[in-house]
Design an enzyme around this catalytic site. Structure first.
Site, PDB file in Angstrom:
ATOM      1  N   LYS A 125       7.355 -24.211  -7.000  1.00 55.83           N
ATOM      2  CA  LYS A 125       8.539 -24.972  -7.394  1.00 55.83           C
ATOM      3  C   LYS A 125       9.015 -25.897  -6.283  1.00 55.83           C
ATOM      4  O   LYS A 125       9.114 -25.499  -5.125  1.00 55.83           O
ATOM      5  CB  LYS A 125       9.637 -23.977  -7.787  1.00 55.83           C
ATOM      6  CG  LYS A 125      10.978 -24.578  -8.136  1.00 55.83           C
ATOM      7  CD  LYS A 125      11.897 -23.498  -8.669  1.00 55.83           C
ATOM      8  CE  LYS A 125      13.332 -23.936  -8.762  1.00 55.83           C
ATOM      9  NZ  LYS A 125      14.205 -22.911  -9.354  1.00 55.83           N
TER      10      LYS A 125
ATOM     11  N   LYS B 256      24.350 -15.409  -8.356  1.00 54.64           N
ATOM     12  CA  LYS B 256      23.977 -16.811  -8.141  1.00 54.64           C
ATOM     13  C   LYS B 256      25.107 -17.730  -8.597  1.00 54.64           C
ATOM     14  O   LYS B 256      25.808 -17.453  -9.557  1.00 54.64           O
ATOM     15  CB  LYS B 256      22.694 -17.107  -8.922  1.00 54.64           C
ATOM     16  CG  LYS B 256      22.246 -18.559  -8.913  1.00 54.64           C
ATOM     17  CD  LYS B 256      21.008 -18.738  -9.771  1.00 54.64           C
ATOM     18  CE  LYS B 256      20.577 -20.213  -9.804  1.00 54.64           C
ATOM     19  NZ  LYS B 256      19.343 -20.398 -10.585  1.00 54.64           N
TER      20      LYS B 256
ATOM     21  N   HIS C  65      11.906 -28.801  -6.944  1.00 59.20           N
ATOM     22  CA  HIS C  65      13.329 -28.846  -7.317  1.00 59.20           C
ATOM     23  C   HIS C  65      14.195 -29.608  -6.315  1.00 59.20           C
ATOM     24  O   HIS C  65      15.368 -29.280  -6.125  1.00 59.20           O
ATOM     25  CB  HIS C  65      13.876 -27.426  -7.522  1.00 59.20           C
ATOM     26  CG  HIS C  65      15.017 -27.378  -8.495  1.00 59.20           C
ATOM     27  ND1 HIS C  65      15.795 -26.259  -8.708  1.00 59.20           N
ATOM     28  CD2 HIS C  65      15.528 -28.326  -9.317  1.00 59.20           C
ATOM     29  CE1 HIS C  65      16.703 -26.505  -9.615  1.00 59.20           C
ATOM     30  NE2 HIS C  65      16.574 -27.757 -10.011  1.00 59.20           N
TER      31      HIS C  65
ATOM     32  N   CYS D 248      19.458 -22.929  -6.294  1.00 56.52           N
ATOM     33  CA  CYS D 248      18.069 -23.272  -5.965  1.00 56.52           C
ATOM     34  C   CYS D 248      17.948 -24.545  -5.142  1.00 56.52           C
ATOM     35  O   CYS D 248      17.325 -24.551  -4.079  1.00 56.52           O
ATOM     36  CB  CYS D 248      17.269 -23.433  -7.257  1.00 56.52           C
ATOM     37  SG  CYS D 248      17.308 -22.007  -8.359  1.00 56.52           S
TER      38      CYS D 248
END
Length: 640
Positions: free
Chosen positions: A147, A323, A149, A93
């Protein structure tokens, strides 16, 4: 003699700075200087709409052929625009978002290793200019919903301090979808902001719905004469950072009772809810008559996590890995783009694209220029005319902490080392046996969506159910059969080489079949290694950032002293209706009370629920142990 010539050609190519740096200027010049009918025409400061999913699998969109989770609005965007079938991102991410906003590969910013923890004292370096800062001189109004992050330990790291005119969402990597709290190790707190202020206006309401509603509101109130940058960064379908990792409204889950697995059904509901929100956002753009000068991009920030921390029920089928892995399942993502200025639409593009390419592309449209060399390319000629992508190379990652590298060049992929001791190295995804009953009329479902109704008036040609079926078929990936001369790949024992253009599922390791090619890839990779920035990660400081010290909220703890007396703690606001966006019970502001025992990670301080929690923390104990053992030795992996 032929061997020597090939070697000289390849090595000279790898060492040429012009081959590895940003080609934005030449791409613009070539596109705008031509006087022929093939001239590339750039939009004039278009509205830029980025719709980003979080941890969504490659096969979690139905335009790739899956019939379990139908995504008619995303699919309509894809069919009316272009499916980007070779769209790559970093595999996590934080690096992925850094790449989008800076136009630089994370290995050149120090953001390549893992994700930002809630209490890590760093963020995206402040000397890096990001997309809204570039667009502001061109008159853009920029908004981020969802988001972030990319850091909040200091106020200067946060979105509205870095060019966004407004922010509505969470600073951290994920939270509970209803009470908007984050539980990480021994700290627990609330994380929801409007601009710089903590807000409880959406407490108890489903986060995906809140982000949709805010995005629609921004579009509704926007002056259409001013160019708009809207990034709606959904946290769906990322696992909630709480004791209940998969959360969706009950009325959405109940519509999917054809899926017998309750966790898979909830995950499907998370995706479905986001898809419907995307339809509402595009419908509002249509209502405001903004589509005629807009570009809309949809993609997932990385692949789905099938195993390990914050795993979900996503699917990267048929790709290998997930991921946080060097494999295609972590870095090759579902993506589509639409604009009425694109002269090539209604199909599948297999041109190579990396998410760092979007910033220079958007800057070219806005008529602004970067302040430094970027890793991204201007790909508007590729999008508008279907011209070949200027990109030949992707550094998927060079991570000196985990000790692995993953590198693409000109149809080949070279992997040396891996993550988490190889736990993510297999083919972890599958295609479900439980198709949606509506899949029998799939083209009609897509054509009935809000997105289809909004975009179809701009179509270059009339699309029929038959043409939709054909495009969908062309978007599917088929694995190359295993060949007898290929080796098994264990990147912890030695490097692997794949002709990825023909072998997208990474089944055939050709390291011994093409030793010269392997050597040349190694030479090129070593050249890239010499230019990386060492990861800037810092250890979490859970004691200093503990929300107990800041009225129960996560905040820029490096900038301000604690605000809560040491002998008190915060009782989180109460909210019990978790079923709809329109829940309207009053919300109480936090109150300070006597010190009491803190909540465990399996308790919700806001509400008790009858929904069955998935004990992911218990499930992860052996994997976390493996990770800790691997990290002790993984740093010493040889990267040559």
């Amino acid at each position: 003699m032929r061997l020597v010539i090939l070697l000289v050609f390849f090595v000279s190519g790898c060492c040429s700075k012009s081959n590895i740096k940003w080609k934005h200027s030449s791409a613009i010049k070539a596109g705008r200087s031509s006087g022929t009918s093939d001239e590339v025409k750039y939009p004039d400061r278009p509205h830029i709409i980025i719709l980003m999913a979080d941890d969504m699998g490659f096969d979690d969109v139905s335009f790739h052929g899956s019939s379990q989770i139908l995504t008619p609005n995303i699919d309509a965007l894809a069919y009316q625009g272009m499916i980007l079938n070779r769209h790559y991102t970093p595999n996590l991410c934080t690096p992925s978002r850094a790449s989008l906003l800076t136009g630089m590969n994370p290995v050149h910013t120090g953001m390549q290793h893992y994700v930002l923890g809630a209490c890590e004292p760093y963020g995206l370096p402040l000397n890096l200019k990001i997309l809204p800062q570039y667009l502001k001189p061109a008159g853009y109004r920029s908004h981020l919903v969802g988001k972030w992050h990319l850091g909040s330990a200091r106020k200067a790291y946060t979105p509205t301090e870095r060019g966004f005119d407004s922010f509505f969402g969470l600073y951290s990597g994920g939270f509970d979808y209803y009470n908007h709290t984050v539980s990480e190790m021994d700290v627990f707190g609330y994380d929801f902001r409007r601009n710089l202020d903590i807000t409880y206006e959406g407490l108890g309401k489903y986060a995906t719905d809140l982000f949709t509603k805010e995005s629609v509101k921004i579009i509704r109130q926007h002056n259409t004469a001013v160019p708009l940058l809207l990034i709606t960064s959904f946290n769906a379908p990322h696992a909630a950072i709480s004791s209940i990792p998969l959360e969706a409204p009950a009325n959405e889950i109940d519509k999917l009772n054809y899926i017998p697995d309750p966790d898979l059904r909830t995950y499907a509901a998370m995706v479905t809810r986001m898809d419907r929100g995307i339809g509402r956002i595009i419908k509002e753009l249509d209502r405001k008559e903004m589509l005629s000068n807009s570009i809309i991009l949809f993609y997932s920030d990385n692949g789905a996590p099938i195993r390990g921390l914050y795993s979900t029920r996503g699917s990267n089928f048929p790709l290998r890995g997930q991921k946080n892995s060097p494999w295609e399942g972590g870095v090759r993502v579902a993506a589509a783009v639409w604009s009425p200025m694109m002269e090539v639409r209604h199909g599948v593009s297999n041109q190579l694209i990396h998410n760092s390419d979007w910033l220079p592309t958007f800057l070219a449209m806005a008529g602004t220029r970067p302040v430094r060399n970027l890793d991204g390319f201007d790909i508007w000629p590729t999008l508008q005319k279907g011209l070949p992508s200027p990109r030949q190379t992707i550094i998927h990652n060079i991570d000196p902490i985990d000790g692995y590298s993953s590198f693409y060049y000109n149809g080949w992929k070279y992997i040396n080392g891996t993550t988490v001791g190889g736990m993510y190295d297999g083919w972890l995804s599958f295609r479900s046996k439980y198709p949606n009953p509506l899949a029998n009329n799939y083209p009609e479902v897509v054509m009935a969506s809000d997105t289809w109704k909004s975009l179809s008036p701009f179509a270059l040609r009339q699309l029929t159910p038959r043409s939709i079926t054909k495009i969908r078929k062309n978007a599917r990936i088929f694995c190359q059969p295993k060949v007898p001369y290929a080796m098994e790949c264990n990147p912890l024992l030695g490097p692997c080489l794949f002709k990825i253009i023909d072998d997208p599922c990474e089944l055939n390791n050709l390291i011994t079949t093409f030793p010269l090619h392997a050597y040349l890839m190694k030479v090129r990779l070593n050249k890239e290694k010499a230019n990386i920035v060492y990861p800037i990660n810092r250890p979490n400081d859970y004691e200093a950032c503990n929300p107990d010290l800041y009225n129960g909220t996560f905040t820029w703890w490096l900038d301000q002293p604690p605000t809560t007396p040491s002998n008190t703690t915060v009782v989180m606001p109460q909210k019990v209706n978790f079923t709809s966006l329109d829940a309207s019970q009053p919300v109480n502001e936090p109150a300070v009370t006597e010190k009491r025992p803190y909540f465990s990670i399996f308790q919700s301080p806001v509400v008790k629920t009858t929904r069955r929690p998935i004990k992911i923390f218990i499930k992860l104990i052996p994997e976390v142990s493996k990770l800790e053992n691997f990290q002790k030795t993984g740093r010493n992996l040889i990267m040559n």
